[in-house]
Design an enzyme around this catalytic site. Structure first.
Site, PDB file in Angstrom:
ATOM      1  N   LYS A 154       0.804  -1.229   0.000  1.00 41.22           N
ATOM      2  CA  LYS A 154       0.000   0.000   0.000  1.00 41.22           C
ATOM      3  C   LYS A 154       0.831   1.270   0.000  1.00 41.22           C
ATOM      4  O   LYS A 154       0.277   2.361  -0.095  1.00 41.22           O
ATOM      5  CB  LYS A 154      -0.901   0.018   1.264  1.00 41.22           C
ATOM      6  CG  LYS A 154      -2.095  -0.918   1.211  1.00 41.22           C
ATOM      7  CD  LYS A 154      -3.064  -0.540   2.328  1.00 41.22           C
ATOM      8  CE  LYS A 154      -4.293  -1.415   2.360  1.00 41.22           C
ATOM      9  NZ  LYS A 154      -5.139  -1.111   3.532  1.00 41.22           N
ATOM     10  N   LYS A 193     -13.695  -3.457  -4.272  1.00 35.55           N
ATOM     11  CA  LYS A 193     -14.411  -2.187  -4.366  1.00 35.55           C
ATOM     12  C   LYS A 193     -13.672  -1.202  -5.250  1.00 35.55           C
ATOM     13  O   LYS A 193     -14.258  -0.272  -5.770  1.00 35.55           O
ATOM     14  CB  LYS A 193     -14.587  -1.585  -2.978  1.00 35.55           C
ATOM     15  CG  LYS A 193     -13.246  -1.307  -2.339  1.00 35.55           C
ATOM     16  CD  LYS A 193     -13.309  -0.791  -0.934  1.00 35.55           C
ATOM     17  CE  LYS A 193     -11.917  -0.656  -0.363  1.00 35.55           C
ATOM     18  NZ  LYS A 193     -11.361  -1.841   0.253  1.00 35.55           N
ATOM     19  N   LYS A 210      -9.014 -10.382  -7.613  1.00 36.27           N
ATOM     20  CA  LYS A 210      -9.977 -10.404  -6.510  1.00 36.27           C
ATOM     21  C   LYS A 210     -11.153  -9.475  -6.790  1.00 36.27           C
ATOM     22  O   LYS A 210     -10.953  -8.388  -7.336  1.00 36.27           O
ATOM     23  CB  LYS A 210      -9.279  -9.911  -5.234  1.00 36.27           C
ATOM     24  CG  LYS A 210      -9.202 -10.948  -4.134  1.00 36.27           C
ATOM     25  CD  LYS A 210      -8.412 -10.446  -2.937  1.00 36.27           C
ATOM     26  CE  LYS A 210      -9.240  -9.583  -2.006  1.00 36.27           C
ATOM     27  NZ  LYS A 210      -8.629  -9.417  -0.678  1.00 36.27           N
TER      28      LYS A 210
HETATM   29  P1  AMP Z   1     -11.463  -4.811   2.027  1.00 44.44           P
HETATM   30  O1  AMP Z   1     -12.717  -4.297   1.427  1.00 44.44           O
HETATM   31  O2  AMP Z   1     -10.450  -5.268   1.022  1.00 44.44           O
HETATM   32  O3  AMP Z   1     -10.884  -3.910   3.092  1.00 44.44           O
HETATM   33  O4  AMP Z   1     -11.838  -6.158   2.797  1.00 44.44           O
HETATM   34  C1  AMP Z   1     -12.745  -6.194   3.867  1.00 44.44           C
HETATM   35  C2  AMP Z   1     -12.918  -7.647   4.282  1.00 44.44           C
HETATM   36  O5  AMP Z   1     -13.517  -8.401   3.221  1.00 44.44           O
HETATM   37  C3  AMP Z   1     -11.603  -8.367   4.613  1.00 44.44           C
HETATM   38  O6  AMP Z   1     -11.825  -9.260   5.682  1.00 44.44           O
HETATM   39  C4  AMP Z   1     -11.277  -9.125   3.348  1.00 44.44           C
HETATM   40  O7  AMP Z   1     -10.535 -10.303   3.635  1.00 44.44           O
HETATM   41  C5  AMP Z   1     -12.659  -9.448   2.804  1.00 44.44           C
HETATM   42  N1  AMP Z   1     -12.650  -9.461   1.327  1.00 44.44           N
HETATM   43  C6  AMP Z   1     -12.502  -8.397   0.503  1.00 44.44           C
HETATM   44  N2  AMP Z   1     -12.562  -8.748  -0.804  1.00 44.44           N
HETATM   45  C7  AMP Z   1     -12.731 -10.093  -0.803  1.00 44.44           C
HETATM   46  C8  AMP Z   1     -12.859 -11.068  -1.842  1.00 44.44           C
HETATM   47  N3  AMP Z   1     -12.850 -10.737  -3.143  1.00 44.44           N
HETATM   48  N4  AMP Z   1     -13.043 -12.366  -1.484  1.00 44.44           N
HETATM   49  C9  AMP Z   1     -13.085 -12.720  -0.177  1.00 44.44           C
HETATM   50  N5  AMP Z   1     -12.966 -11.861   0.843  1.00 44.44           N
HETATM   51  C10 AMP Z   1     -12.787 -10.555   0.555  1.00 44.44           C
END
Ligand code: AMP
Ligand code: TRP
Length: 331
Positions: free
Chosen positions: A111, A197, A194
């Site tokens: 990051k 968002k 992945k």
């Molecule tokens: P983030 O939005 O990347 O901060 O992720 C928030 C939570 O959602 C974290 O616990 C991530 O591990 C989970 N997460 C985000 N994107 C994915 C994805 N594509 N598949 C599975 N888990 C996800």
């Protein structure tokens, strides 16, 4: 005693990846544990952010978590900045954690960006604040994605070192709980990326705010391949898009990939996609309806978060006092 703590950044909307990878697990853990869930707004400002949107993003995340099934009568749900112990304990733990430990953190390296002045100091010390989040509640179990394992090890190292210096048993080294089926949901446009968002393509993800029609359209347009589905999971090895779509089906239908393929093996995506759309809409429609209802009532959301913060603060304050005494501050 077992206690669960977990955190999520206030990114506003939840998508299917967040739901299957994190929040659904949070909901399930309520049956067995005392749970404390935190919307980590202090963490959110370690990267450039929009101050005008942060409060609403925090409310939206609360609405998504509640709509998914977190029950505020049982579980504590709050936002981090409302409980001052997080920042206070984090500062104390900064003198416990070593720069050599933080220098190894993979998420920071990913990051940090290319700004000439370097990343914020907050981004560098982010894992220490995360450790404080967990340790402030003597949480024993922390449900997280695979990518957070290293931060959990750091929290353990900090707790062990603190106890060694100031008194055994003061802090509780927590254990990560990584979802068994390792739900990693991929983009609907690219089975090797992945679901995220930050993907500029709306069609790449299913948001919990999507209507049934939008969900059906996205599933229909999802990238797939021209082959029929195999009979077992092994046959998906070199087919990332097929693997992702079958994985989503299995996760939402509450079954295994092999069970899905036992039913669908030999048939193509023309038949499978409408079924996947149906399963997805059925799983998400109730959450979507509740989300829309909750979002229309910000007063209620703020009250839930304030109530959660009061309960969280009542647990963290005595722990912080013990820590301050242990390090020798004049009380
Ligand atoms: P983030 O939005 O990347 O901060 O992720 C928030 C939570 O959602 C974290 O616990 C991530 O591990 C989970 N997460 C985000 N994107 C994915 C994805 N594509 N598949 C599975 N888990 C996800
Ligand atoms: N860093 C975590 C993430 O990006 C969020 C988080 C902050 C967290 N504090 C936490 C997760 C404490 C578990 C426990 O997903």
């Amino acid at each position: 005693m077992n206690r669960v703590f977990s955190g999520i950044q206030p990114t506003g909307n939840l998508h299917l990846g967040n739901y299957l990878g994190a929040i659904r697990n949070w909901v399930a853990m309520q049956a067995e544990y005392e749970c404390i869930y935190c919307i980590v707004d202090l963490h959110a400002i370690t990267m450039p952010h929009d101050p005008a949107g942060l409060a609403q993003a925090t409310r939206d995340m609360a609405a998504g978590i509640l709509a998914a099934g977190v029950d505020p009568a049982r579980t504590i749900l709050f936002h981090q900045s409302a409980v001052t112990a997080h920042a206070e304990l984090a500062w104390t733990l900064m003198s416990i954690a070593r720069t050599g430990w933080l220098d190894r953190m993979i998420q920071f390296k990913e990051k940090r960006g290319r700004d000439a002045e370097g990343p914020s100091v907050g981004l560098y010390t982010y894992p220490v604040l995360q450790a404080a989040d967990i340790l402030a509640y003597r949480a024993t179990h922390v449900p997280v994605g695979e990518d957070q394992k290293q931060h959990l090890e750091l929290a353990r190292d900090i707790a062990v070192r603190f106890n060694g210096l100031y008194g055994e048993g003061l802090l509780t080294p927590p254990l990560p709980v990584i979802g068994a089926e390792a739900a990693r949901i991929m983009s609907l446009r690219d089975g090797t990326a992945k679901m995220s968002k930050s993907d500029p393509s709306e069609a790449s993800r299913i948001d919990l705010t999507d209507t049934a029609d939008a969900i059906a359209a996205k599933v229909k347009r999802a990238k797939s391949d021209a082959d029929v589905l195999p009979d077992s999971a092994a046959g998906l090895a070199d087919r990332p898009e097929a693997k992702n779509l079958v994985g989503i089906y299995a996760a939402l239908a509450g079954t295994s990939v092999d069970a899905v393929l036992a039913e669908w093996g030999g048939r193509g995506f023309g038949a499978f996609k409408p079924a996947l759309a149906e399963v997805t809409v059925a799983a998400l429609a109730p959450i979507n309806a509740e989300y829309v209802r909750l979002r229309a009532d910000p007063g209620h959301l703020d009250a839930v978060l304030r109530g959660g913060a009061a309960r969280a603060g009542a647990i963290a304050a005595p722990l912080l006092r013990e820590v301050y005494n242990a390090v020798g501050f004049l009380r």
